[in-house]
Each structure stands twice: as C-alpha cells, then as structure tokens.
Design a protein around this motif. Sequence first.
Motif, PDB file in Angstrom:
ATOM      1  N   LYS A  48      -2.059   7.328 -10.348  1.00  0.00           N
ATOM      2  CA  LYS A  48      -2.915   8.444  -9.912  1.00  0.00           C
ATOM      3  C   LYS A  48      -4.323   8.302 -10.490  1.00  0.00           C
ATOM      4  O   LYS A  48      -4.478   7.669 -11.540  1.00  0.00           O
ATOM      5  CB  LYS A  48      -2.296   9.781 -10.299  1.00  0.00           C
ATOM      6  CG  LYS A  48      -2.040   9.980 -11.776  1.00  0.00           C
ATOM      7  CD  LYS A  48      -1.372  11.312 -12.022  1.00  0.00           C
ATOM      8  CE  LYS A  48      -1.118  11.431 -13.515  1.00  0.00           C
ATOM      9  NZ  LYS A  48      -0.374  12.493 -13.966  1.00  0.00           N
ATOM     10  N   PRO A  49      -5.334   8.881  -9.875  1.00  0.00           N
ATOM     11  CA  PRO A  49      -5.224   9.532  -8.566  1.00  0.00           C
ATOM     12  C   PRO A  49      -4.992   8.500  -7.468  1.00  0.00           C
ATOM     13  O   PRO A  49      -5.229   7.305  -7.677  1.00  0.00           O
ATOM     14  CB  PRO A  49      -6.590  10.198  -8.405  1.00  0.00           C
ATOM     15  CG  PRO A  49      -7.518   9.338  -9.191  1.00  0.00           C
ATOM     16  CD  PRO A  49      -6.731   8.805 -10.347  1.00  0.00           C
ATOM     17  N   HIS A  50      -4.516   8.993  -6.295  1.00  0.00           N
ATOM     18  CA  HIS A  50      -4.317   8.059  -5.189  1.00  0.00           C
ATOM     19  C   HIS A  50      -5.666   7.527  -4.719  1.00  0.00           C
ATOM     20  O   HIS A  50      -6.678   8.214  -4.798  1.00  0.00           O
ATOM     21  CB  HIS A  50      -3.599   8.761  -4.034  1.00  0.00           C
ATOM     22  CG  HIS A  50      -2.265   9.293  -4.443  1.00  0.00           C
ATOM     23  ND1 HIS A  50      -1.370   8.541  -5.165  1.00  0.00           N
ATOM     24  CD2 HIS A  50      -1.676  10.498  -4.245  1.00  0.00           C
ATOM     25  CE1 HIS A  50      -0.281   9.257  -5.398  1.00  0.00           C
ATOM     26  NE2 HIS A  50      -0.447  10.455  -4.863  1.00  0.00           N
ATOM     27  N   LEU A  51      -5.654   6.291  -4.227  1.00  0.00           N
ATOM     28  CA  LEU A  51      -6.919   5.660  -3.827  1.00  0.00           C
ATOM     29  C   LEU A  51      -7.490   6.299  -2.573  1.00  0.00           C
ATOM     30  O   LEU A  51      -6.755   6.827  -1.731  1.00  0.00           O
ATOM     31  CB  LEU A  51      -6.671   4.170  -3.561  1.00  0.00           C
ATOM     32  CG  LEU A  51      -6.206   3.346  -4.760  1.00  0.00           C
ATOM     33  CD1 LEU A  51      -5.972   1.904  -4.338  1.00  0.00           C
ATOM     34  CD2 LEU A  51      -7.236   3.420  -5.881  1.00  0.00           C
ATOM     35  N   SER A  98      -3.054  11.715   7.026  1.00  0.00           N
ATOM     36  CA  SER A  98      -2.721  12.434   5.796  1.00  0.00           C
ATOM     37  C   SER A  98      -2.459  13.916   6.062  1.00  0.00           C
ATOM     38  O   SER A  98      -1.857  14.587   5.248  1.00  0.00           O
ATOM     39  CB  SER A  98      -3.837  12.271   4.770  1.00  0.00           C
ATOM     40  OG  SER A  98      -5.070  12.490   5.399  1.00  0.00           O
ATOM     41  N   THR A 104      -2.528   3.459 -14.269  1.00  0.00           N
ATOM     42  CA  THR A 104      -1.697   2.407 -13.659  1.00  0.00           C
ATOM     43  C   THR A 104      -0.555   2.029 -14.593  1.00  0.00           C
ATOM     44  O   THR A 104      -0.570   2.379 -15.773  1.00  0.00           O
ATOM     45  CB  THR A 104      -2.519   1.123 -13.379  1.00  0.00           C
ATOM     46  OG1 THR A 104      -2.935   0.586 -14.631  1.00  0.00           O
ATOM     47  CG2 THR A 104      -3.721   1.393 -12.506  1.00  0.00           C
ATOM     48  N   THR A 135       5.794   4.261  -2.251  1.00  0.00           N
ATOM     49  CA  THR A 135       5.300   5.434  -2.983  1.00  0.00           C
ATOM     50  C   THR A 135       4.047   5.117  -3.806  1.00  0.00           C
ATOM     51  O   THR A 135       3.426   6.027  -4.351  1.00  0.00           O
ATOM     52  CB  THR A 135       6.382   5.986  -3.932  1.00  0.00           C
ATOM     53  OG1 THR A 135       6.853   4.909  -4.734  1.00  0.00           O
ATOM     54  CG2 THR A 135       7.538   6.587  -3.156  1.00  0.00           C
ATOM     55  N   ALA A 136       3.692   3.839  -3.920  1.00  0.00           N
ATOM     56  CA  ALA A 136       2.493   3.495  -4.706  1.00  0.00           C
ATOM     57  C   ALA A 136       1.876   2.217  -4.155  1.00  0.00           C
ATOM     58  O   ALA A 136       2.561   1.402  -3.528  1.00  0.00           O
ATOM     59  CB  ALA A 136       2.872   3.292  -6.171  1.00  0.00           C
ATOM     60  N   THR A 137       0.582   2.068  -4.425  1.00  0.00           N
ATOM     61  CA  THR A 137      -0.107   0.814  -4.085  1.00  0.00           C
ATOM     62  C   THR A 137       0.045  -0.134  -5.268  1.00  0.00           C
ATOM     63  O   THR A 137      -0.080   0.281  -6.423  1.00  0.00           O
ATOM     64  CB  THR A 137      -1.604   1.101  -3.816  1.00  0.00           C
ATOM     65  OG1 THR A 137      -1.680   1.955  -2.664  1.00  0.00           O
ATOM     66  CG2 THR A 137      -2.389  -0.163  -3.555  1.00  0.00           C
ATOM     67  N   ARG A 160       0.834  -1.212   0.000  1.00  0.00           N
ATOM     68  CA  ARG A 160       0.000   0.000   0.000  1.00  0.00           C
ATOM     69  C   ARG A 160       0.856   1.244   0.000  1.00  0.00           C
ATOM     70  O   ARG A 160       1.880   1.282   0.713  1.00  0.00           O
ATOM     71  CB  ARG A 160      -0.857   0.069   1.265  1.00  0.00           C
ATOM     72  CG  ARG A 160      -2.023  -0.813   1.298  1.00  0.00           C
ATOM     73  CD  ARG A 160      -2.693  -0.682   2.658  1.00  0.00           C
ATOM     74  NE  ARG A 160      -3.228  -1.963   3.019  1.00  0.00           N
ATOM     75  CZ  ARG A 160      -2.523  -2.933   3.571  1.00  0.00           C
ATOM     76  NH1 ARG A 160      -1.272  -2.755   3.880  1.00  0.00           N
ATOM     77  NH2 ARG A 160      -3.090  -4.083   3.839  1.00  0.00           N
ATOM     78  N   ARG A 161       0.433   2.254  -0.705  1.00  0.00           N
ATOM     79  CA  ARG A 161       1.116   3.545  -0.672  1.00  0.00           C
ATOM     80  C   ARG A 161       1.135   4.053   0.774  1.00  0.00           C
ATOM     81  O   ARG A 161       0.129   3.999   1.468  1.00  0.00           O
ATOM     82  CB  ARG A 161       0.359   4.530  -1.568  1.00  0.00           C
ATOM     83  CG  ARG A 161       0.998   5.884  -1.652  1.00  0.00           C
ATOM     84  CD  ARG A 161       0.293   6.730  -2.695  1.00  0.00           C
ATOM     85  NE  ARG A 161       0.977   7.998  -2.819  1.00  0.00           N
ATOM     86  CZ  ARG A 161       0.725   9.061  -2.069  1.00  0.00           C
ATOM     87  NH1 ARG A 161      -0.231   9.020  -1.172  1.00  0.00           N
ATOM     88  NH2 ARG A 161       1.416  10.162  -2.223  1.00  0.00           N
ATOM     89  N   THR A 206      -8.296   4.633 -12.832  1.00  0.00           N
ATOM     90  CA  THR A 206      -7.013   5.201 -12.368  1.00  0.00           C
ATOM     91  C   THR A 206      -5.940   4.931 -13.420  1.00  0.00           C
ATOM     92  O   THR A 206      -6.055   4.015 -14.239  1.00  0.00           O
ATOM     93  CB  THR A 206      -6.540   4.560 -11.041  1.00  0.00           C
ATOM     94  OG1 THR A 206      -6.616   3.148 -11.179  1.00  0.00           O
ATOM     95  CG2 THR A 206      -7.336   4.989  -9.857  1.00  0.00           C
TER      96      THR A 206
END
Length: 587
Positions: free
Chosen positions: A99-102, A494, A171, A192-194, A78-79, A169
Amino acid sequence: MAASDISLAELTRKAAKPDRWDDPMDPNMTDADVEGLMAVEPFCVMDEKAFPSSMPLREILRADTAIRSYQPGEIVVRRGDYGTSAYLVLGGEVEVILKPHLDPRLLGRAATEKKKGFVSRLAQLWSNNPEPEGWDEASLRVSDDFKNSVNSEDNSVFLQDFPRVISTTETAKLHEGQMFGEISALSRMPRTATVVASAQGTRLLEFSWQGLRDLMRYDVALKGQIDSNYRKYSLSSFLAKLPLFSHMEVNSPQFHALCNEAQLETFGDYGWSGEYKKLAAGGDPDTKATEPLVVKEGEYCNGIHLVRAGFCRVSQKYGGGERTLKYIGAGQVFGFDDVVRQRVNPEQDAVSLFTLRAMGYADLIFIPTATLVRYVPSHLLDADHAAVDPQGKKPSKKARARQGDERIHPPTKLMEFVAEQRFFNGTQSMVIDMDLCTRCDDCVRACASTHDGNPRFLRHGPMMDNLMVANACMHCVDPVCMIGCPTGAIHRSSHGGEVVINPASCIGCTICANNCPYDAIRMVEVRTKKGHFWVDEQQKPLLKATKCDLCIEQASGPACQNACPHDALTRSDLSQENSLIQWLKKR
Ligand code: SF4
Ligand code: SF4
Ligand code: SF4
C-alpha cells in the motif's frame, strides 16, 4: 528391442501423457535446466517415487514451468489482473507492493473513468467521423508514466520511476525459495498485489496452474503449504463474509477450527473457455455430459458445498432424463435443504435430492454437517431457513401466475438455454426481444455514435424462442479475456467493475480476443480523424482491441438500451433469472 516395440512403447507413453505436454510452456527448457531445478527446494526434497510413471516430476517441470529472467522494475503481475501462473523465486528478489495501491496509469490502465458531461455528449453528436474507428491522438497516447515502459520485443512492461515508487510505498521483499501468485492461479481470483522484480539477475520459475496442481497432487508437503496459505489468507476472508458464519469472530479459535475443517475441492478444467469454444464451433454446445459430477441425486452427501469460484449446475431427474433447476455461482450454497431435512428427520438417510455438476470449472468448499452443527446457531439450521434456500423454494403466487402468461418462457427452458450457452457468466448480457424489435438499428447507430463510429456489438446471436442474446461483451463474472494481457490494457474499471480496455496501452496482440469464449472482442485497425491509418514504427497499421464498454463514459448508461424506441433491448444479469423475467413481465 525391436523397432516396432519401441514405437509401441513410444505410442503408449504418448497416450498416457497429458496433451498439454505436446506444447510445453517453455520449448527451450533443456535437460540441464530440469537438472538444475531438481537441485533446488522444493523439488530437491520431493519424493520422485511418489509421482506416477505417466506423470514424473521431471516431466512436469519440463512441460509446465518456464525459467524467466527479469530486470529491476519489470512488472511480474499486476493487482487486479487474472492469471493462471504461480511463481517461485530462483534468484534475485521481487517486491510485493502492499500500500498504497499504485496509480492505475502506472499499470497501463486508463485513469479513473469519467462520465462525459452534457456538453461533451452533445458535441459527440456532430463530431462523429465519417470514417469508422477515427481516433484522435489523445485517446491513443500512452500516459507519460507508461510511455516507453513496454519492451516491444518481448512485451515485458516496466514500472516507470521504479526507485521512487518503491521508496514511497509499503512493500514486502520475496527472496530465493519463496513462492507467490499460487492462490490466484489455483482459485481463479484476481491478483491481490502488484509484484515487481527489484534486483539485477532476478530469475523466477513460472508454473502453469496445471503443473502446480499436479505437483500438489503428488507432493504432500507442497500441498500442505499451499493449503495452509489458502486457508489463512483467502478462505478465512471468504467464509467470514457468508451469512452463515458472520456471527463468528474471525480471530477466534472456533473460526480457525472452521477454516481447518472446511475441505477444498476443485472440479473441471480451468481452460473451460477453450473447450466451450470448440464445442460451440461444432454447432452443439451441449456440455452437460462432460460436466464433472460433484454430488449425485440419491447418493450419500452429508454437508453443504459452497461455490468459491466458477459455476455449478443443480439438476434433478425428470421423466427419463434430467432437468436443470438452477445454476449457482460464487458465494452460493448447495445442499442446505438436505442438511436441514436430515436434522428434522434424523432417521432418513443423508442422501441428496439433487445433482450438482461443475460447469467448466468450479472451486468448491465442502463443510460437513457435523461442522455446521458445531459452529452455526441452531435456529439458522431449522426448517424456516431451509424454506428460503432456493433449491427448496416453492414458487410464489406471482411466479405461478407468470407461468400462465404465454410471453414468459418456462424457467427451466430459459435456464437450460442460459446454461448451455454459458451465459450465466455474464452480468450485463444484451437480450433483445425479437417479437418487439423492428430491425430499425437505432441501437446499433447509438452505439456507433458513442464509440468512434463503429458499433461495439453485433445484433445477432443465439436465440431461444423470441429472445436473442446479442453478440456483445457481457462483463463476465469470470472474464477469461483478461488472462494474459501483457500490458494490463484490459481490466475491470475501479468503479463498477465493468471490463474495459485502455486503447493507449493496448498493443493489439489479440490475446484477449482469442480468449473470450463469446467472441465479444473485435480487433480493429484504427484511423486518424481524417481517415488515414495510424501506423507503428514499421509503418504497419495500429491494431486495437475493442468491445462494449457498457457506455462507461455516458452519464445516462448504455446508449443501445436507451435508443431502442420499442423497449425491445435490455442488459440483464443472466445468472439471476428473475431479473430477465421481471423485464419481460413489465412490458
Ligand atoms: S470480452 Fe468476453 S470474456 Fe471478457 S468480459 Fe466480455 S464477454 Fe466476458
Ligand atoms: S489486444 Fe487485448 S490482450 Fe493484447 S494488449 Fe490489447 S487488450 Fe491486452
Ligand atoms: S452499452 Fe454502449 S458500448 Fe455497449 S453495446 Fe450498448 S451502446 Fe455499445
């Protein structure tokens, strides 16, 4: 060969191999699995002879990797999580969500943390339950999107409505032979990313960071590939943020050359928290002797060391021993004054006036003096700038005046205490002046009244003179508690970056509580508002991880601090000694 010879050989082999091999990552890894791995890239092109007999390639694969199978939609990383594993795609494919982030709720996190309004805060005063840990259903209810996404047998977590999420998204797909997660695993940075498995039959090889480090040590090609990714994606953004290099154009040939000339160094043990816990349990966490030496006072050092992750101790000879001058963390620099001194007096040898040691674990970047001279404007390398470097800084008039004040501890003593106890990791340590504290417990009651009737800290902890650092979550720079949470329940908020737990997605596995070096997490059996235990399908009490959340929902900030009638309690960033000294001085 005689039986005694065999046992001697076996003993020798056992003595030479790393301890971690007694506890392999996947106890079910077979010879056939290792053979299968040896047939795929990058292992099939590695030179087995380049690995020493104490650390053969096949043994690294056997002990430090695990073959994992994933279903479509299953979350791999997970990010925002911290993790110590990297992954190689053996079959199938994964999607990296760019992006966008989940939505955080899809990843098991709380929705954006909201401050309680005036009415809720008032209501909280009379709605407290007589029973501690009396939780209402709403706070335990998993979000609809997250519900049923955890497989209770193996704690795997699925991204709900995966096809829709992926279709909306941007990907990147990773296929067989591609690796991910290595930079985060090796540099102890958040993911940095999921990444989500996206094909039936997806198989990944998970590497422990130790295994990856050892493979890189003996395979030049793998090291080159990972170094190059690190320089391209991670080092360049780190260097670009530093004032010394902020004048440079990130896409310029000079900046690329700077990144290539920087030398990457890692010191110490990533698992420092476990070692620290053992030492602390032994009663004397004096870890200085075990801290890996980076630079020794009086020895040649021709450049600066930048701390990328982790912490280092800066010390100097004093009497018959050594005294700590400061500890430095991410983004801070060591050796700048020595570089300037050498430029001003080129006839002097390039020797360091200080000793630098990694405290637990440190990821450093060494920039040679010649590189600095080439890329940093000369006015930034003159004596004026050295004067602002903390190592060379003369105490200000105010600081000298403070040293005459009996209430203020000599900085080095406070530093030694903070360093030995590893409190420099905390950004919000709870410090209590026990000369002022009357033991009224108003702080404890305030915490309990804002947190389900149970305080989220213990009013005791290590002491230095009259100062106590209480047993409360310090909201660490390096939150090792976050490594390995299967559901993402423990995470950074966040907004302010506080380390918080989403009770709805916490499955009570205790991983975070065992990881925290400061024993700041308590596992509690939660009750209904009427005092009955909440139970799972097997009628077992529900266990949840709890800790100080820095009163993230309270508009007025930490209730413990606000409640103290004697201003005896503060939350302090102990990596910045001055913040505590200022607080002491004010009263
Ligand atoms: S729970 Fe422990 S490791 Fe995690 S942030 Fe708090 S003090 Fe640090
Ligand atoms: S106990 Fe800790 S590690 Fe386990 S699910 Fe809860 S928050 Fe995550
Ligand atoms: S900040 Fe809030 S949650 Fe943390 S110890 Fe103080 S009162 Fe408790």
